[in-house]
Enzyme design. Structure first.
Site, PDB file in Angstrom:
ATOM      1  N   CYS A 129      44.298  26.453  35.261  1.00  0.00           N
ATOM      2  CA  CYS A 129      43.459  27.640  35.417  1.00  0.00           C
ATOM      3  C   CYS A 129      42.235  27.563  34.505  1.00  0.00           C
ATOM      4  CB  CYS A 129      44.289  28.874  35.078  1.00  0.00           C
ATOM      5  SG  CYS A 129      43.338  30.376  34.976  1.00  0.00           S
ATOM      6  N   PHE A 130      41.066  27.724  35.060  1.00  0.00           N
ATOM      7  CA  PHE A 130      39.864  27.604  34.233  1.00  0.00           C
ATOM      8  C   PHE A 130      39.716  28.733  33.221  1.00  0.00           C
ATOM      9  CE2 PHE A 130      37.272  28.712  38.327  1.00  0.00           C
ATOM     10  CZ  PHE A 130      37.684  30.028  38.314  1.00  0.00           C
TER      11      PHE A 130
END
EC number: 1.8.4.11
Length: 181
Positions: free
Chosen positions: A15-16
């Site tokens: 997940c960024f």
């Protein structure tokens, strides 16, 4: 205005929201942008990338000053803050968009990434095989505005408190000398 040189590093490690938070704190890092890379869909949206059908990974584009932080330092933080041994998955986030991948912007970065992974393997740092891919950077598409600086803007949100905050504490404890004041 000084004319210092900056370089760009691009990492996909789940997940960024998580990865962006770590690199924003590092000395020498001037800017971190969340976005998408490695797929075939032009100008993808978050909704499209979430389907896993675009080929894109959630990634971060880091603008850094190599005189203040070495690319190898960025690699060290990258490997310390996600699990490079899980294929297309980080924790509860599952799909090709959550893969572990380094997108190099120069041949030198490619060589450094290959050498770093070899070092991790030689030192048996991880119990399982490292599945992180090393690929030449393609077009990086910045994510929608509400994804930028997500942790800084939403630190009280449940996901941030449960997933990102504990990793941030570990980062601050283990890499204090590399963090901004």
């Amino acid at each position: 205005m000084d004319n210092k040189t900056t370089e760009t590093a691009i990492f996909a490690g789940g997940c960024f929201w998580c990865t962006e938070a770590f690199f924003t704190e590092l000395k020498g890092v001037e800017k971190v942008v969340s976005g998408y890379i490695g797929g075939t869909t032009k100008n993808p949206t978050y909704k499209q990338v979430c389907t896993g059908n675009t080929g894109h990974a959630e990634a971060i584009q880091i603008t850094f000053n190599p005189d203040e932080v070495a690319y190898e330092d960025l690699l060290e933080i990258f490997f310390a803050t996600h699990d490079p041994t899980t294929l297309n998955r980080q924790g509860a986030d599952v799909g090709t968009q959550y893969r572990s991948e380094i997108f190099y912007t120069t041949k030198e970065q490619k060589n450094k990434a290959e050498n770093f992974i070899k070092l991790l393997i030689d030192q048996n740092i991880f119990d399982n095989k490292i599945v992180t891919k090393i690929s030449e950077a393609t077009v990086f598409y910045p994510a929608e505005d509400y994804h930028q600086d997500y942790y800084a803007e939403n630190s009280e949100q449940h996901y941030c408190r449960m997933v990102i905050a504990p990793k941030m504490e570990k980062l601050k404890k283990n890499y204090k000398s590399k963090l901004k004041e």
